[in-house]
Design a protein around this motif. Structure first.
Motif, mmCIF file in Angstrom:
data_model
loop_
_atom_site.group_PDB
_atom_site.id
_atom_site.type_symbol
_atom_site.label_atom_id
_atom_site.label_comp_id
_atom_site.label_asym_id
_atom_site.label_seq_id
_atom_site.Cartn_x
_atom_site.Cartn_y
_atom_site.Cartn_z
ATOM 1 N N PHE A 309 0.835 -1.193 0.000
ATOM 2 C CA PHE A 309 0.000 0.000 0.000
ATOM 3 C C PHE A 309 0.876 1.252 0.000
ATOM 4 O O PHE A 309 1.915 1.293 0.653
ATOM 5 N N MET A 310 0.419 2.284 -0.721
ATOM 6 C CA MET A 310 1.084 3.582 -0.733
ATOM 7 C C MET A 310 0.038 4.635 -0.389
ATOM 8 O O MET A 310 -0.863 4.906 -1.187
ATOM 9 N N ASN A 311 0.135 5.214 0.793
ATOM 10 C CA ASN A 311 -0.890 6.124 1.301
ATOM 11 C C ASN A 311 -0.800 7.489 0.626
ATOM 12 O O ASN A 311 0.193 8.196 0.748
ATOM 13 N N ASN A 312 -1.876 7.872 -0.075
ATOM 14 C CA ASN A 312 -1.900 9.137 -0.811
ATOM 15 C C ASN A 312 -2.113 10.359 0.070
ATOM 16 O O ASN A 312 -1.884 11.488 -0.367
ATOM 17 N N ARG A 341 4.012 6.798 -7.594
ATOM 18 C CA ARG A 341 3.465 5.445 -7.396
ATOM 19 C C ARG A 341 3.921 4.511 -8.509
ATOM 20 O O ARG A 341 4.293 3.360 -8.249
ATOM 21 N N MET A 461 3.564 3.258 4.103
ATOM 22 C CA MET A 461 3.689 2.164 3.140
ATOM 23 C C MET A 461 3.716 0.873 3.929
ATOM 24 O O MET A 461 4.463 0.762 4.908
ATOM 25 N N THR A 490 -6.499 3.385 4.402
ATOM 26 C CA THR A 490 -5.113 2.919 4.420
ATOM 27 C C THR A 490 -4.307 3.456 3.253
ATOM 28 O O THR A 490 -3.097 3.661 3.361
ATOM 29 N N ASN A 491 -4.981 3.703 2.092
ATOM 30 C CA ASN A 491 -4.211 4.238 0.962
ATOM 31 C C ASN A 491 -4.760 5.543 0.403
ATOM 32 O O ASN A 491 -4.065 6.236 -0.335
ATOM 33 N N TRP A 493 -6.603 6.531 -1.916
ATOM 34 C CA TRP A 493 -6.628 6.764 -3.362
ATOM 35 C C TRP A 493 -8.068 6.790 -3.824
ATOM 36 O O TRP A 493 -8.858 5.907 -3.479
ATOM 37 N N PRO A 530 -2.371 2.506 -7.784
ATOM 38 C CA PRO A 530 -2.627 2.815 -6.374
ATOM 39 C C PRO A 530 -1.975 1.816 -5.424
ATOM 40 O O PRO A 530 -1.752 2.121 -4.254
ATOM 41 N N PHE A 531 -1.663 0.635 -5.924
ATOM 42 C CA PHE A 531 -0.994 -0.412 -5.139
ATOM 43 C C PHE A 531 0.121 -1.026 -5.982
ATOM 44 O O PHE A 531 0.070 -0.986 -7.207
#
Length: 574
Positions: A309-312, A341, A461, A490-491, A493, A530-531
């Motif tokens: 996960f990459m938190n926006n 990303r 992340m 959590t992300n 997006w 997004p992931f």
């Protein structure tokens, strides 16, 4: 109740077993069964027992995740009223373990009890979502009334069960195949002091935790096996002599809690246990594969999905470091940049992960949906490890400021999540090799802490996954990609088109039309990244060679939760 063989009694008492007899199935696992009340069950070990003690209206046909077969229903129902009504004819001559005959009143009681006691700790939220249009119970959502509950599930004059949905839900049939949706013995439950099913008493049971109910201690289902005895570490079940489906070849089933993996493995190798919780693929291949009396079922489908996960929109905190793009931290919106990303997605070595972590027994997926599920888009592109592409995107990101100034990211993995830890380590190595100003700090944290932080949007992340509650794409695609889904905090997006497509898919009963919508989601997610979609490891399951009925051809990942992928009544021993 049937009498137990003396040898079976001896087997129940100790992990140091004699060889399991031909009519007895011995299962060893590390965890305790938490409840035998289907209304409360939401853990795999409890559900494994419950799917054999209770029965749902229908279930999956063999290994298929798209075809159903009747169980307590006499035939598969079809939708009417534009997909909002489902009328179910029930099988005749079915008895509960108590001796009570099964009637429509029992099914009506069951699903009303699910809606009344519904809580976030049980699986009933997704049934409530279908039948009432809300995931919440009457305590949280005041629009939930007795009239709405009674109207959602009822029996008609012909003794048929009628479901009334506020709007079409193409996932409803799959939801009702969940092992916790087994039909309860209403007369038995009422006799024990459980909810009596009436309007006069329903409010006292709203949201009530029934995991420790009297029904959990004394279950009465229609399944092929009934409970004889249970203590903290052992469960003994025996074949139900009045089972409508006929006598199974296995007469007794013993489940034992055995905490040590090495002890379980030795019992399995001696033939004292027929099935065990066997650990990772590495454990199975190193300790069990190729040994006498052992058959290994391999390359089995998985009903889970994993991602980085990459938190926006990180909600702040010391984990951001300086909070700026100055090499000492990152701003809260660091991952809101699509170029960032996508650069990370190109920096991950998928082939090395599959080779080193999954021992080349994995499937590279196009989206966060099991590839055996309906709606999976095979045609969508995937990312591959490409450091040149990653570097070009990092140079482009934030007008060149990311490459110029660098960053420091704190990425967390939960304690014991080895695959997640290794995934982060691979990413760290490759990203830091691109630019000496890039740094990823990998931090271990307890699950209790991580689960709270991820829902509060504090994680930056992290590796995270989802296992299927029911075999419908909505259970994954909406969960991961919708701004109303479970993982949105959590992300963070959000894509307006994706949200619209997912809402449409939730109300579209035509499989082809739904698949088209899910492909659009998958294609947009590829463009936006997004992931980082992690390859999915195929399942591996060891069984004793004399155990018949367990095979790769019959394995269904939605059944038997981690062991044979089939029901106990379909097994035999030679």
């Amino acid at each position: 109740m049937n009498r137990m063989l003396p040898l079976t009694l001896a087997l129940l008492g100790s992990a140091a077993l004699a060889a399991a007899p031909k009519d007895t199935l011995v299962i060893q696992q590390a965890a305790t069964v938490t409840t035998l009340d289907p209304t409360a069950a939401y853990d795999t070990f409890s559900l494994q027992v419950l799917e054999n003690v209770y029965e749902t209206l229908w279930t999956y046909k063999g290994a298929s995740l798209t075809q159903m077969t009747p169980l307590l229903a006499s035939a598969l129902p079809t939708y009417t009223d534009g997909g909002r009504t489902l009328t179910v004819s029930l099988r005749k001559g079915v008895k509960f373990h108590s001796g009570n005959p099964m009637t429509c009143a029992d099914a009506q009681y069951t699903y009303r009890r699910d809606l009344v006691t519904n809580s976030a700790e049980s699986a009933n939220w997704f049934i409530s979502d279908s039948l009432l249009g809300t995931r919440d119970n009457a305590r949280t959502d005041k629009s939930v009334t007795w009239a709405r509950i009674a109207g959602a599930v009822s029996c008609n004059a012909q003794g048929q069960l009628v479901f009334k949905l506020p709007k079409p839900d193409p996932a409803f049939m799959a939801k009702m195949a969940f092992a916790g949706m087994g039909v309860l013995d209403s007369k038995w439950a009422t006799k024990l002091g459980e909810w009596n099913g009436t309007e006069a008493t329903w409010q006292a049971w709203v949201g009530k935790d029934v995991s420790g109910s009297k029904l959990s201690a004394q279950p009465s289902g229609t399944g092929a096996y009934q409970l004889l005895r249970r203590d903290a570490d052992n469960i003994l079940l025996t074949a139900f002599p009045s089972y409508w489906g006929g006598k199974p070849a296995i007469s007794n089933v013993i489940m034992q809690k055995v905490g040590e993996l090495a002890v379980r493995q030795q019992a399995f190798l001696r033939g004292d246990a027929d099935l065990i919780e066997a650990g990772t693929r590495t454990n199975v291949e190193a300790q069990l594969k190729g040994k006498p009396g052992v058959t290994v079922l391999d390359n089995l489908p998985s009903a889970g999905a994993q991602a980085l996960f990459m938190n926006n929109n990180i909600k702040g905190g010391a984990a951001l470091g300086s909070g700026k793009l100055d090499g000492k931290g990152i701003p809260a919106n660091f991952f809101a940049d699509t170029d960032v990303r996508r650069a990370f997605a190109y920096a991950f070595d998928y082939d090395e992960y599959m080779r080193d972590v999954q021992r080349s027994k994995a499937v590279k997926r196009t989206m966060l949906l099991p590839d055996t599920f309906p709606g999976y888009s095979k045609a969508t592109k995937t990312y591959s490890y490409d450091p040149a592409q990653a570097q070009a995107l990092f140079r482009k990101a934030q007008g060149g400021e990311v490459w110029k100034n660098g960053f420091t990211i704190n990425a967390n993995y939960r304690t014991g999540h080895i695959a997640g830890q290794v995934a982060l380590e691979l990413l760290k190595r490759n990203v830091e090799a691109l630019n000496p100003k890039f740094r990823i700090n990998i931090i271990e944290e307890p699950w209790a802490e991580q689960s709270k932080k991820m829902q509060e949007g504090l994680e930056i992340m992290l590796p995270m996954g989802w296992s299927a509650d029911y075999a419908d794409p909505d259970n994954f695609v909406y969960t991961f990609y919708s701004s109303e889904g479970f993982f949105y905090p959590t992300n963070n997006w959000k894509d307006a088109d994706v949200d619209r497509w997912l809402v449409q898919a939730r109300a579209t009963v035509d499989p082809a039309a739904r698949a088209k919508l899910y492909k659009q989601v998958a294609d947009r997610a590829y463009q936006q990244s997004p992931f980082i979609v992690l390859p999915a490891e195929t399942n591996i399951r060891p069984v004793r060679s004399n155990l018949q009925g367990a095979s790769a051809a019959t394995y269904n990942p939605m059944r038997s939760f981690g062991f044979t992928g089939t029901l106990w009544r379909e097994l035999s021993k030679k």
